[in-house]
Design a protein around this motif. Structure first.
Motif, PDB file in Angstrom:
ATOM      1  N   GLN A  53      39.701  11.629 -19.657  1.00  0.00           N
ATOM      2  CA  GLN A  53      39.199  10.315 -20.051  1.00  0.00           C
ATOM      3  C   GLN A  53      38.441   9.732 -18.860  1.00  0.00           C
TER       4      GLN A  53
ATOM      5  N   ARG B  31      44.403  12.628 -20.954  1.00  0.00           N
ATOM      6  CA  ARG B  31      45.153  12.226 -22.158  1.00  0.00           C
ATOM      7  C   ARG B  31      46.039  13.367 -22.630  1.00  0.00           C
TER       8      ARG B  31
ATOM      9  N   ASP C  61      47.283   9.000 -19.848  1.00  0.00           N
ATOM     10  CA  ASP C  61      46.511   8.059 -20.664  1.00  0.00           C
ATOM     11  C   ASP C  61      47.425   7.139 -21.460  1.00  0.00           C
TER      12      ASP C  61
END
Length: 323
Positions: free
Chosen positions: A309, A275, A260
């Motif tokens: 994400q 992430r 991320d």
């Protein structure tokens, strides 16, 4: 001497008029304390070293930012060494760092090994690894739960109905790459897919290798509908290649990454990824290093959590459970 020390360190009682005289003398003489000597006496750090392979990689830069933040809070200087990705350069730059007489080192490897000069550093002061573990090396390491994150993002792809997938993995010798590949394989096995039947193309975490590996993957007799990339930079390279070939993303090829990076949410399509708290990793690595320098036992270190994400780079295949 003790009176001057009491004033400069605010460590003992000094009469107001005498304190004023000391401070006047400091101004006149333009006196600056020797921080190395002061910190040596206190068993605290005056400067630490950090070895980071490449600052153009946003993930490495964010880890470095976390280290700098922790060091700045303690008025500690960070001596940064950027050796590149070759073992020879890493050895030379680490020897240069050793000559700077730092109090400890934070080490981020790109080769999965440590040069001899770093072993010498570890014999004379603490060394903390960040984002990697080196098998057989008994050093504290601050890492994320890469295996869980990889399993989660691969499961996301599978839940969207994809069965013809290919993996663009990281360098085979790196612990992070091994952990992520293990996580992908666990998700595949859990979906009833034999992991050994899923092709793996090993890149080097660089954007150019993502492009090259995507070219190889998409040239297979059965073209994959999804590419699972072991970091965001390789995912960016894969997207670049798909765009050059006129392939639509995610309709023709879905792509996911890992890390991320700040750029990941700005791509078209926006990249689905995992992430990692890069700044927190750097900050924690520095905190562990300071504890070791000051002869304190660091807190137990569990892997830092990762989070999926979910953006727009994965499409749903007809007939999937999420259709």
């Amino acid at each position: 001497m003790s009176t001057v020390s009491y004033v400069l360190n605010d460590s003992g009682p000094v009469a107001p008029d005498r304190r004023t005289r000391v401070l006047d003398a400091v101004r006149v003489l333009e006196y600056s304390p020797n921080e190395s000597a002061r910190n040596l006496k206190r068993r605290s750090a005056s400067r630490i070293g950090m070895v980071v392979p490449d600052l153009t990689n946003q993930f490495f830069a964010m880890i470095t930012e976390g280290v700098h933040q922790a060091a700045s809070a303690r008025d500690v200087l960070v001596v940064l060494v950027v050796p590149g990705s070759s073992e020879q350069s890493e050895e030379a730059q680490t020897r240069l760092l050793r000559s700077q007489r730092v109090d400890g080192v934070i080490y981020l490897t790109s080769t999965g090994s440590m040069p001899e000069a770093c072993y010498e550093l570890a014999r004379s002061g603490p060394v903390v690894l960040v984002d990697e573990q080196i098998p057989g090396i008994d050093l504290p390491a601050v890492v994320c739960d890469s295996r869980r994150g990889a399993r989660q993002v691969a499961q996301h792809v599978l839940d969207k109905g994809h069965r013809d997938v290919a993996i663009i993995g990281g360098p085979e010798g790196l612990w992070t790459a091994q952990q992520r590949l293990a996580g992908y394989r666990e998700a595949l096995a859990g979906a009833g897919i034999d992991p050994d039947t899923v092709p793996v193309y090993y890149g080097d975490y660089q954007q150019s290798s993502g492009r090259d590996m995507a070219e190889r993957a998409l040239a297979a007799q059965t073209r994959p509908t999804a590419l699972i990339c072991a970091n965001d930079l390789m995912a960016v390279g894969a997207m670049e290649y798909c765009r050059e070939q006129g392939l639509r993303m995610p309709e023709d090829v879905s792509i996911v990454g890992f890390d991320d990076l700040p750029l990941s949410s700005l791509l078209t399509p926006r990249l689905t990824t995992v992430r990692q708290p890069a700044r927190d990793m750097g900050y924690r690595a520095a905190t562990v290093l300071f504890d070791l320098i000051e002869n304190r036992t660091p807190e137990p270190m569990d892997p830092l959590p990762t989070t999926l994400q979910d953006r727009s780079s994965v499409c749903t295949i007809s007939g999937s459970v999420n259709e």
